[in-house]
Design a protein around this motif. Structure first.
Motif, short mmCIF file in Angstrom:
data_model
loop_
_atom_site.label_atom_id
_atom_site.label_comp_id
_atom_site.label_asym_id
_atom_site.label_seq_id
_atom_site.Cartn_x
_atom_site.Cartn_y
_atom_site.Cartn_z
N UNK A 158 -22.07 33.56 -38.04
CA UNK A 158 -20.75 32.97 -37.81
C UNK A 158 -20.78 31.44 -37.91
N UNK A 159 -21.97 30.86 -37.84
CA UNK A 159 -22.12 29.41 -37.92
C UNK A 159 -22.47 28.95 -39.33
N UNK A 160 -22.54 29.88 -40.25
CA UNK A 160 -22.92 29.57 -41.63
C UNK A 160 -21.72 29.76 -42.56
N UNK A 161 -21.72 29.01 -43.65
CA UNK A 161 -20.69 29.18 -44.67
C UNK A 161 -20.94 30.49 -45.43
N UNK A 162 -19.96 30.89 -46.25
CA UNK A 162 -20.13 32.11 -47.04
C UNK A 162 -21.34 32.04 -47.95
N UNK A 163 -21.52 30.89 -48.60
CA UNK A 163 -22.67 30.73 -49.49
C UNK A 163 -23.98 30.77 -48.74
N UNK A 164 -24.01 30.18 -47.54
CA UNK A 164 -25.24 30.20 -46.73
C UNK A 164 -25.55 31.61 -46.25
N UNK A 165 -24.52 32.34 -45.86
CA UNK A 165 -24.74 33.72 -45.44
C UNK A 165 -25.34 34.55 -46.57
N UNK A 166 -24.84 34.35 -47.78
CA UNK A 166 -25.36 35.13 -48.89
C UNK A 166 -26.78 34.71 -49.24
N UNK A 167 -27.13 33.45 -49.03
CA UNK A 167 -28.51 33.01 -49.22
C UNK A 167 -29.44 33.71 -48.24
N UNK A 168 -29.00 33.85 -47.00
CA UNK A 168 -29.79 34.58 -46.01
C UNK A 168 -29.98 36.03 -46.47
N UNK A 169 -28.92 36.64 -47.00
CA UNK A 169 -29.01 38.01 -47.49
C UNK A 169 -30.01 38.13 -48.64
N UNK A 170 -30.04 37.12 -49.50
CA UNK A 170 -31.01 37.10 -50.60
C UNK A 170 -32.43 37.01 -50.05
N UNK A 171 -32.64 36.11 -49.07
CA UNK A 171 -33.97 35.97 -48.47
C UNK A 171 -34.40 37.28 -47.82
N UNK A 172 -33.47 37.94 -47.13
CA UNK A 172 -33.78 39.22 -46.49
C UNK A 172 -34.21 40.26 -47.53
N UNK A 173 -33.52 40.29 -48.67
CA UNK A 173 -33.85 41.26 -49.72
C UNK A 173 -35.24 41.04 -50.29
N UNK A 174 -35.69 39.79 -50.31
CA UNK A 174 -37.00 39.45 -50.89
C UNK A 174 -38.11 39.43 -49.85
N UNK A 175 -37.77 39.62 -48.58
CA UNK A 175 -38.73 39.41 -47.50
C UNK A 175 -39.99 40.25 -47.64
N UNK A 176 -39.85 41.49 -48.06
CA UNK A 176 -41.01 42.39 -48.16
C UNK A 176 -41.60 42.45 -49.56
N UNK A 177 -41.32 41.43 -50.35
CA UNK A 177 -41.85 41.33 -51.72
C UNK A 177 -41.60 42.62 -52.52
N UNK A 178 -40.35 43.01 -52.69
CA UNK A 178 -40.05 44.27 -53.40
C UNK A 178 -40.40 44.19 -54.87
N UNK A 179 -40.74 45.33 -55.43
CA UNK A 179 -40.96 45.40 -56.88
C UNK A 179 -39.63 45.23 -57.62
N UNK A 180 -38.54 45.75 -57.01
CA UNK A 180 -37.24 45.74 -57.66
C UNK A 180 -36.16 45.33 -56.66
N UNK A 181 -35.33 44.38 -57.06
CA UNK A 181 -34.17 43.97 -56.27
C UNK A 181 -32.92 44.55 -56.92
N UNK A 182 -32.11 45.23 -56.14
CA UNK A 182 -30.84 45.78 -56.61
C UNK A 182 -29.72 44.94 -56.01
N UNK A 183 -28.91 44.35 -56.86
CA UNK A 183 -27.84 43.46 -56.41
C UNK A 183 -26.51 43.96 -56.95
N UNK A 184 -25.57 44.22 -56.04
CA UNK A 184 -24.25 44.76 -56.41
C UNK A 184 -23.21 43.67 -56.20
#
Length: 229
Positions: free
Chosen positions: A149-175
């Motif tokens: 709630x303290x982050x802008x929309x762009x910052x929130x989505x950056x956090x979501x990107x970091x979360x998706x990459x956190x476990x070093x996935x072989x494949x990232x699926x982005x919708x």
């Protein structure tokens, strides 16, 4: 964990089909999809709303049943696995970014990126270090302890990107990963997304209706009437 040799695809789809019954009428959403994505390749999946892009990503992400055909992730036949084994495969091999960030509102940015690592068995110290590095690489070094709630929309989505990459996935699926952002912010976030995915050595399948963003990727596929071209 399977070790892929360079020529092995990270994901291979063979004859993937999905149909629904609506009002007694059969609707064929996917009509026999064949696709292979190489290690490190970033692929755009173009198509208008309702073309089946999300359905296809749900299939690849092992998020939904009812599909015909074969789905292989890192050489593993996911269609032959039990539900529990599919969950482990999804956790260890795949990362997800959605149009809406789906961050946990009661947790800080860094905690949102730490949590999936703890689920995967990492120590708290290692998970915190990894989360901090990813967020810093996305320009959020000073925002680690801020809640969504303290982050802008762009910052929130950056956090979501970091979360998706956190476990070093072989494949990232982005919708539609930037579909909820204004054009200028979407451009910045998407550029950072591409850079991070490439730096991490992951592959990605990105569903979008944005032709301009699609051209930044390695390959562009179009989904029309359930068929890829």
């Amino acid at each position: 964990m399977n070790e892929l040799v360079p020529e092995d695809p990270v994901v291979r789809l063979s004859g993937l089909k999905r149909s629904f019954e609506q009002g007694g009428v059969r609707i064929d959403v996917l009509r026999g999809i064949d696709l292979a994505i190489a290690p490190g390749e970033i692929v755009a999946l173009l198509g208008p709303s309702g073309s089946g892009k999300s359905t296809m990503l749900q299939a690849v992400g092992l998020l939904e049943g009812g599909f015909e055909g074969k789905i292989e992730i890192a050489g593993i036949d996911a269609t032959a696995l039990s539900g529990d084994d599919r969950t482990v495969l999804r956790r260890d091999y795949l990362g997800f970014v959605y149009q809406f960030h789906h961050l946990l509102s009661d947790f800080s940015a860094v905690e949102n990126v730490i949590l999936p690592q703890l689920v995967a068995g990492k120590t708290a110290a290692n998970a915190h270090e990894r989360a901090s590095e990813l967020l810093a690489s996305l320009g959020l070094a000073k925002r680690l302890d801020h809640r969504p709630s303290q982050l802008s929309g762009g910052e929130q989505q950056r956090v979501a990107v970091a979360r998706a990459l956190a476990n070093r996935p072989r494949l990232v699926l982005a919708d539609e990963p930037t579909g909820n952002l204004d054009e200028a912010t979407a451009d910045r976030v998407f550029e950072e997304f591409l850079k991070l995915v490439r730096n991490e050595g992951s592959s990605a399948l990105v569903a979008t209706h944005n032709e301009r963003l699609a051209l930044r990727m390695d390959r562009v596929l179009r989904l029309h009437e359930g068929v890829l071209s």
